[in-house]
Motif scaffolding. Structure first.
Motif, PDB file in Angstrom:
ATOM      1  N   SER A 517       0.746  -1.575  -0.036  1.00 33.74           N
ATOM      2  CA  SER A 517       0.343  -0.233  -0.087  1.00 33.74           C
ATOM      3  C   SER A 517       0.753   1.024   0.292  1.00 33.74           C
ATOM      4  CB  SER A 517      -0.900   0.038   1.495  1.00 33.74           C
ATOM      5  OG  SER A 517      -1.494  -1.249   1.315  1.00 33.74           O
ATOM      6  N   THR A 520       1.092   2.340  -3.245  1.00 33.75           N
ATOM      7  CA  THR A 520       0.232   3.129  -3.904  1.00 33.75           C
ATOM      8  C   THR A 520      -1.091   4.048  -3.605  1.00 33.75           C
ATOM      9  OG1 THR A 520      -1.190   1.883  -2.653  1.00 33.75           O
ATOM     10  CG2 THR A 520      -1.282   1.118  -4.815  1.00 33.75           C
ATOM     11  N   ALA A 637      -3.147  -2.270  -4.697  1.00 37.73           N
ATOM     12  CA  ALA A 637      -2.410  -3.071  -3.601  1.00 37.73           C
ATOM     13  C   ALA A 637      -2.028  -4.609  -3.783  1.00 37.73           C
ATOM     14  CB  ALA A 637      -2.375  -2.032  -2.466  1.00 37.73           C
ATOM     15  N   LYS A 641       0.712  -6.581  -4.119  1.00 34.05           N
ATOM     16  CA  LYS A 641       1.044  -7.790  -2.967  1.00 34.05           C
ATOM     17  C   LYS A 641       1.237  -9.058  -3.216  1.00 34.05           C
ATOM     18  CE  LYS A 641      -0.768  -8.829   1.616  1.00 34.05           C
ATOM     19  NZ  LYS A 641      -1.346  -8.555   2.912  1.00 34.05           N
TER      20      LYS A 641
END
Length: 679
Positions: A517, A520, A637, A641
Motif C-alpha cells: 500500500s 499506491t 495494492a 502484494k
C-alpha cells in the motif's frame, strides 16, 4: 624530563574513582611507585578473600599504570600525540576479558587508545572513559561479562539478578535514596549469624563509599557486584513512595472544605507539597513500569490514572475529585503550558532525570466535560539504541535490510500505524551505517534520540521549518544519507524522491497498513509512477507483538484451527517437517509439534502479565521488475502484494507465525495485530 613531557600513562581501568584525583585521596599511592589496588577498609569484608589482589590487577582497574605498560616511551611533543598500547596483563581487566569473553586484542587496543584520548581531553575521572564502558558501547562485550571480569579481578562475588522482594526495606533506608542512586548501591540484608550487612555495588573501587555505608549501619559490610541497571531498578522499588497517596488522602477533608466551584490555582493551595509529590510519584512509577504513555482522565467522582505498558492500557490509581484542578495545574506548570487556558488543547514538553534515566515527556491536554484530560508520552533518552540484529529480524530479512541501507541511493520506507516501532527501526539503521566517512542529516518531529555524529533537525511549522524545506536545505550540505521523520504530503514526497534521484539514500516512514500500500499511497499523493518506481528501493511494514515471559510461558499442543489461522500446514507441523526463518532469541524454541503460550496469571518476573517486552514482525517488499511494471500501470495494492508474494515476500502474519514457532510470542498476539492476508 619535565612533567609536561612525560609520556602518557594508559589505564585499562573500568571503574575510576569518582571522588577526585588520586593525589587528593588519603589512600593514593606515593609518586613513582607502581600502584596497588585501592585498599579495602578493615570493615569491608568481601565474601571471598580480597587480600590477594596483585599489582597487575590494580593496573587494570584502579589506574596509575606504569609507563612501561602504557606504550612506547617517546619524548617532547610526540609524547602528547602518540599512544601505542600494549597487551593487557593477565590480571588486568582487558586481559581477563580476553580470556573470559573472547575479546580480541585488536578491539582491546582500539578501546585503550580511545580511553587515552578521552582522558587527555577530559581528565581521568570523566564519565565514559572506563574501559568496560567503552567496550560495552562498542558491543565488544556485554555488561555482565565486564562485571564477571571485575569479580575475578577484585575477588568479589557477582550476582546477575536482584529481586527487590528479598531486600530488607528498613535496612535499605538506613542510607538516603539520593546517596544510593548517586553511588549505585543498595543495602540488601543483614546476615543473622554474623550481623554483617550485604551491599550491592556496581563500582568495586568505591571503597570510600563502602566506608560511609559502614558508618551508617554501624558494622561490617560485604560488597556484592551487581549490574548497575538492576541496582537502580531495585532502589526505585525498595524506596517505596506509597506514603504519598496516604498524604494526599489525609488532606482530602481539608480540601473539601476549601474547594468551591471556582478553580483553585496550585500556587494558592496550602497542600502544594502533597500534590507535587503525588504527580512525581505517578511519573516515577510509569518509568519504573516501562510505560510508554500516562493517561490522566477526569471523571465525575475522581481522577483516573492509566499506563500503557507493552501497548496495553492498565489502571494504576485514582485521586479524589477535589484534586483534579491542582494536579492538572501542576502538570501544566511542569510542561510550560498556560494554566489559565482551560478551553483549548495545548501541547508541551517536560524533561527530567528520573530513576537515573533522562526522560523526555510530551504532554498534550484537551478539555472534557469533567476537566482537562492529559496524556503524557514518555521517551527514555538514555536508553541504549538497538542494532538491526536486536529488533527481531529473521536472518534473511536482516541480510536484505543490511544490503539496502548500504546502497548509495534510493528510498527505504518503513510503514505501520502509530506506535509500531518505525522510528526505532530507522534509528537502528542509522546507527549501523553511522561512520566518520558518511554524512547523515535527519529532520524529525520530534527528535527522539540524540545520535552522535549525526546532524538532527526538529521541524517547527511556526517558522515554516517543515520536512520539505529541510530536505531542500539538506541538499546544499553534501549529505550521503537523509532521514525524514514522515512523508505526509506531496511536497515532502517530491523532495524525498528528488534527493534520492540525485544520489542520496533517503530513509523515511509513511502510514499504510502493509508494504504494498505504500507504493499506491505515493502515487495517490500525486507523485508520477515513473518517479516512484525509479527511486523506491524497498518498503518495510511492521507491527509490535508482546514477548512471552521466558520464566513462566507454558508448553502446549496447538489445535489444527490455531495452525490454520497462522497458515501453518498442520501435517508438516506435527511431523516436524515445516521450517521457518531463523530468529535471534535467548530462550530455547519449543520441541517439534509443540508451541508456547502465555501462563495465566503470569509470575513475578513479568509482573503477572505473562509477557515481558515487545518484538517486531515484518513484511519486507523489495521493489523488483514485476512490481515496477505493475506500479507504472497504477495497479492496486492487492495485485502488487500478490506479485511480491510470488517473489518470496513473507506477510506480517507469516513472519509472526515464525516467531510463534520459535517461542517468542503467542498465537493470540499475532492474530491481534495482523489482518487476514489476501492473496
Amino acid at each position: 624530563m619535565s612533567t609536561s613531557e612525560r609520556p602518557p600513562k594508559p589505564d585499562t581501568s573500568d571503574k575510576s574513582d569518582k571522588s577526585g584525583p588520586a593525589a587528593a585521596r588519603p589512600d593514593a599511592p606515593a609518586a613513582g611507585r607502581a600502584s596497588g589496588p585501592p585498599p579495602l577498609p578493615s570493615s569491608v569484608r568481601p565474601l571471598r578473600d580480597a587480600g590477594k589482589i596483585s599489582a597487575a590487577h590494580a593496573v587494570g582497574q584502579a589506574g596509575a599504570a606504569p609507563a612501561a605498560r602504557g606504550g612506547v616511551g617517546v619524548s617532547g611533543a610526540a609524547a602528547k600525540k602518540v599512544f601505542v598500547p600494549r597487551p593487557a596483563a593477565p590480571r588486568a581487566l582487558g586481559g581477563l576479558l580476553q580470556k573470559s569473553a573472547q575479546l580480541s586484542e585488536a578491539v582491546l587496543l582500539e578501546a585503550l587508545a580511545d580511553q587515552e584520548e578521552l582522558r587527555r581531553g577530559g581528565g581521568a575521572t570523566t564519565e565514559g572513559t572506563r574501559l568496560g564502558e567503552l567496550l560495552v558501547k562498542r558491543h565488544a562485550v556485554t555488561e555482565e561479562q565486564v562485571l564477571q571480569a571485575l569479580g575475578l579481578q577484585f575477588d568479589l562475588p557477582v550476582a546477575l539478578e536482584l529481586k527487590p522482594e528479598t531486600v530488607e526495606p528498613d535496612l535499605a533506608q538506613r542510607v538516603p535514596i539520593n546517596f544510593a542512586k548517586q553511588h549505585r548501591l543498595l543495602l540488601l540484608r543483614r546476615q543473622p549469624d554474623t550481623g554483617i550487612v550485604e551491599v550491592a555495588i556496581a563500582d568495586p573501587t568505591a571503597v570510600h563509599v563502602l566506608d560511609d555505608v559502614r558508618r551508617a549501619v554501624g558494622g561490617d559490610v560485604e560488597p556484592v557486584l551487581i549490574p548497575e541497571g538492576l541496582i537502580v531498578e531495585a532502589i526505585n522499588k525498595v524506596y517505596s513512595r506509597d506514603r504519598i497517596d496516604a498524604e494526599l488522602h489525609k488532606h482530602e477533608d481539608v480540601a473539601e472544605e476549601a474547594e468551591t466551584e471556582e478553580d483553585v490555582d496550585l500556587v494558592d493551595l496550602n497542600d502544594e507539597a502533597p500534590i507535587i509529590r503525588w504527580v512525581n510519584s505517578v511519573i516515577f512509577h510509569a518509568v519504573r513500569m516501562r510505560a510508554s504513555d500516562i493517561h490522566l482522565e477526569p471523571h465525575e467522582k475522581d481522577l483516573g490514572v492509566r499506563y500503557r505498558v507493552d501497548n496495553v492500557l492498565e489502571e494504576y490509581k485514582r485521586a479524589p475529585r477535589n484534586f483534579i484542578n491542582s494536579i492538572t495545574a501542576r502538570v501544566k506548570i511542569m510542561a510550560g503550558l498556560n494554566i489559565a487556558e482551560k478551553r483549548l488543547p495545548q501541547d508541551g514538553r517536560i524533561r527530567r532525570k528520573i530513576a537515573g534515566k533522562d526522560i523526555d515527556m510530551r504532554v498534550a491536554t484537551v478539555p472534557t466535560g469533567y476537566g482537562e484530560r492529559i496524556t503524557i508520552r514518555l521517551l527514555d533518552r538514555s536508553a541504549v539504541l538497538l542494532n538491526l540484529s536486536d529488533l527481531g529480524f529473521g536472518e534473511d530479512h536482516l541480510e536484505t535490510m543490511t544490503e539496502m541501507i548500504n546502497r548509495p541511493h534510493g528510498i527505504i520506507l518503513v510503514t505501520g500505524p502509530t506506535g509500531s516501532g518505525k522510528t526505532t527501526t530507522l534509528y537502528a539503521a542509522l546507527s549501523q551505517i553511522n561512520t566518520p566517512d558518511i554524512n547523515i542529516l535527519t529532520v524529525e518531529d520530534p527528535v527522539e534520540y540524540q545520535l552522535e555524529g549525526i546532524s538532527q533537525i526538529q521541524v517547527n511549522p511556526k517558522i515554516e521549518l517543515t520536512f520539505a524545506s529541510s530536505i531542500r536545505s539538506f541538499l546544499r550540505h553534501d549529505p550521503d544519507v537523509i532521514m525524514v521523520g514522515e512523508i505526509r504530503d506531496q511536497e515532502t514526497a517530491g523532495m524525498a524522491i528528488t534527493a534520492s534521484l540525485t544520489g542520496h539514500l533517503v530513509l523515511s516512514t509513511i502510514h499504510t497498513n502493509d508494504a504494498a500500500s505504500a507504493v499506491t499511497r505515493l502515487i495517490d499523493m500525486g507523485i508520477e509512477p515513473f518517479l516512484v518506481t525509479s527511486s523506491l528501493a524497498t518498503v518495510l511494514a511492521q507491527r509490535l507483538v508482546r514477548r512471552l515471559c521466558a520464566a513462566c510461558r507454558e508448553l502446549y499442543r496447538p489445535t489444527p484451527l490455531e495452525l490454520e489461522r497462522l497458515a501453518i500446514p498442520v501435517d508438516r507441523f506435527f511431523s516436524g517437517d515445516f521450517k521457518v526463518a531463523t530468529y535471534k532469541t535467548k530462550a530455547p524454541p519449543p520441541p517439534p509439534g509443540m508451541l508456547y503460550r502465555r501462563h495465566e496469571g503470569g509470575c513475578a518476573t513479568c509482573s503477572k502479565r505473562g509477557y515481558t517486552g515487545r518484538s517486531a514482525i515484518y513484511e519486507l517488499l523489495v521493489i523488483n521488475d514485476e512490481v515496477r511494471e505493475l506500479s507504472l500501470r497504477k495497479t492496486d495494492a492487492t495485485t502488487l502484494k500478490r506479485a511480491a508474494l510470488r517473489a518470496g515476500m513473507r506477510t506480517l502474519r507469516t513472519d509472526g507465525a515464525g516467531k510463534v514457532m520459535w517461542g517468542i510470542t503467542s498465537v493470540e498476539e499475532v492474530m491481534l495485530v495482523t489482518a487476514e492476508d489476501k492473496e
